[in-house]
Design a protein around this motif. Structure first.
Motif, PDB file in Angstrom:
ATOM      1  N   ARG A 377       0.876  -1.193  -0.225  1.00  0.00           N
ATOM      2  CA  ARG A 377      -0.031   0.182  -0.092  1.00  0.00           C
ATOM      3  C   ARG A 377       1.033   1.178  -0.174  1.00  0.00           C
ATOM      4  O   ARG A 377       1.936   1.242   0.522  1.00  0.00           O
ATOM      5  N   ALA A 478      -4.552   2.635   3.745  1.00  0.00           N
ATOM      6  CA  ALA A 478      -5.811   1.868   4.166  1.00  0.00           C
ATOM      7  C   ALA A 478      -6.348   3.186   5.019  1.00  0.00           C
ATOM      8  O   ALA A 478      -5.850   4.057   5.638  1.00  0.00           O
ATOM      9  N   THR A 479      -7.863   3.304   4.954  1.00  0.00           N
ATOM     10  CA  THR A 479      -8.538   4.100   5.636  1.00  0.00           C
ATOM     11  C   THR A 479      -9.465   3.672   6.735  1.00  0.00           C
ATOM     12  O   THR A 479     -10.003   2.655   6.800  1.00  0.00           O
ATOM     13  N   ARG A 480      -9.452   4.558   8.010  1.00  0.00           N
ATOM     14  CA  ARG A 480      -9.890   3.925   9.245  1.00  0.00           C
ATOM     15  C   ARG A 480     -11.690   4.449   9.012  1.00  0.00           C
ATOM     16  O   ARG A 480     -11.909   5.429   8.976  1.00  0.00           O
ATOM     17  N   ILE A 481     -12.524   3.708   9.530  1.00  0.00           N
ATOM     18  CA  ILE A 481     -14.048   3.974   9.480  1.00  0.00           C
ATOM     19  C   ILE A 481     -14.556   4.270  10.821  1.00  0.00           C
ATOM     20  O   ILE A 481     -14.190   3.460  11.689  1.00  0.00           O
TER      21      ILE A 481
END
Length: 484
Positions: A377, A478-481
């Motif tokens: 990533r 990566a993205t945090r929800i």
């Protein structure tokens, strides 16, 4: 009395020009008779005229004003006529026959301030000599005619001995003839040309000699044999700046024949000499090679008498090859210093030996393994490793790591390590790469690894020095929800 008086008064009147009288031998029908030889004459030909039927086969339209001399030969032999000593350029020619039916005499034409003709006369034949001026009708003319002896070495049996080398002569071929039964020569177009002979005595040891002829249509031919009928051509040269070389065997007698045109512009010259030592040059490329190289060997000589070279190439590793006009290629199987040697031979048998050492040193490293991550990533740092093998010499190796950017490669890492020589095993070059936003934007990135040796050492086999990886898949970060 009146006529005589008028003539006297005419000669006494000053300022009146009177034409000079033409020479008494101005016309073909009133020649100066040559009663005996030798004959010489001096006369003023400035008032000479030219008859309409004067032959022009020798001088063409260049001459003007002619005078005539006539001689009937009393015996067979050579006659020589000359205008040497005249104060102007002349055309001198000889003819036979009656007026209106004159025939040129072979070799009977020359021109210049010292015009000279030499020809073979027949007893009882009458010869008419015409002398003309060039550019000016005439002047103070000197004319001479005489019988002369033939060349002393005109015949094979009377060949002049060559007693020492170098040997040079300027034979007068106008005094020579073509002897019946003379052998042919590959350098002579007309075997009827006159010739003279020289004799090379048999030597105790074999030797190499050179021969050269210079002059108009001049040629020198070397024969072996003891009689005219058994002569065999050994070598020949025709009017060349470079001599021809030939091998003279021990105990063998050689005959040398010089031929030239009947009328030669300038002297004919013969040169015989010992051949110089064979001096070839050698070209080897490369002289510092590897086991992967085809080393080229070629040899020749600046001297024409040395070519074409023959002989043998000894490559110094037990292998040989014949010398030829083309480059010979050889590949060495192992590293080392090889005493490559040329054993050269010239066409006439001279020899020379030239040694040229060839150093074979093979530096060779290779990339055995190239490991990159299959996926990553943006922003992640992941390991990249390059394994390098080396089996010959301890090397200082630099591995350059690059990534592909559009149509080019961009360096992203460089590492230098010592790589010892090992029969098995390898040295790992560890790298770490952090994947950039442009990698994620493209969705993938490919890497290239290149192993380089430290200058001035060069890798002998570069085909395994570079490797390109399969592209690594690159995803966005990566993205945090957030929790509700």
């Amino acid at each position: 009395m009146v006529a005589v008086l008028a003539a006297a008064l005419a000669t006494a009147v000053p300022g009146v020009a009177h034409a000079a009288a033409a020479p008494s031998n101005d016309d073909f029908d009133s020649p100066a008779a040559v009663a005996a030889l030798p004959f010489t004459a001096q006369e003023d030909t400035s008032a000479a005229t030219e008859a309409a039927d004067d032959p022009a086969w020798c001088e063409g339209d260049a001459a003007s004003g002619t005078v005539w001399f006539r001689y009937t030969a009393t015996q067979d032999g050579l006659l020589r006529a000359t205008t040497t000593g005249s104060d102007h350029r002349t055309v001198l020619s000889a003819t036979t026959g009656a007026r209106g039916h004159l025939q040129p005499v072979a070799d009977g034409c020359d021109y210049g301030t010292d015009a000279t003709i030499t020809f073979r006369a027949t007893a009882g034949t009458t010869y008419s000599f015409q002398v003309s001026g060039i550019e000016t009708p005439g002047g103070a003319l000197s004319f001479a005619l005489d019988a002369i002896a033939p060349a002393a070495n005109d015949a094979f049996a009377d060949a002049e001995p060559v007693t020492a080398l170098p040997f040079t002569r300027q034979p007068d071929l106008s005094l020579a003839s073509a002897e019946a039964g003379e052998p042919e020569s590959t350098c002579v177009d007309d075997e009827a040309q006159p010739s003279v002979w020289y004799s090379l005595p048999a030597a105790d040891a074999a030797r190499s000699l050179t021969a050269r002829a210079e002059g108009t249509a001049a040629a020198v031919t070397v024969y072996s044999g003891n009689s005219l009928a058994e002569l065999t051509q050994v070598a020949c040269d025709r009017n060349s700046l470079d001599p021809v070389a030939f091998g003279a065997a021990a105990g063998t007698r050689y005959a040398v024949r010089v031929t030239a045109a009947h009328r030669s512009y300038g002297p004919t010259e013969l040169e015989l000499a010992e051949a110089p030592p064979l001096d070839p040059y050698v070209y080897v490329s490369p002289t510092s090679a590897s086991v992967f190289d085809n080393v080229g060997f070629s040899a020749s000589s600046w001297k024409a008498i040395d070519r074409p070279l023959g002989g043998t190439w000894d490559f110094g590793d037990g292998k040989t090859a014949p010398v030829g006009t083309d480059t010979v290629y050889h590949r060495y199987a192992a590293d080392g210093v090889y005493p490559a040697t040329l054993h050269a031979t010239s066409p006439d048998g001279r020899t020379a030996t030239i040694a040229t050492p060839v150093t074979v040193t093979t530096h060779d490293v290779g990339i055995a393994k190239f490991v990159v991550p299959t996926a990553a990533r943006q922003g992640e740092s992941k390991p990249v490793s390059v394994d390098v093998t080396n089996t010959r010499y301890a090397e200082t190796v630099t591995v350059v790591l690059s990534k592909q950017s559009a149509d080019s490669w961009t360096e992203v890492g460089r590492l230098t390590l010592q790589v010892p020589a090992r029969a098995t095993g390898k040295v790992r070059f560890p790298f770490s790469y952090t994947f950039a936003p442009e990698d994620a934007l493209a969705g993938k990135v490919a890497f290239r690894a290149e192993a380089r040796l430290q200058y001035p050492v060069e890798d002998a086999f570069t085909a395994d020095n570079a490797a390109i990886s399969i592209a690594t898949t690159v995803k966005p970060p990566a993205t945090r929800i957030a929790a509700v």
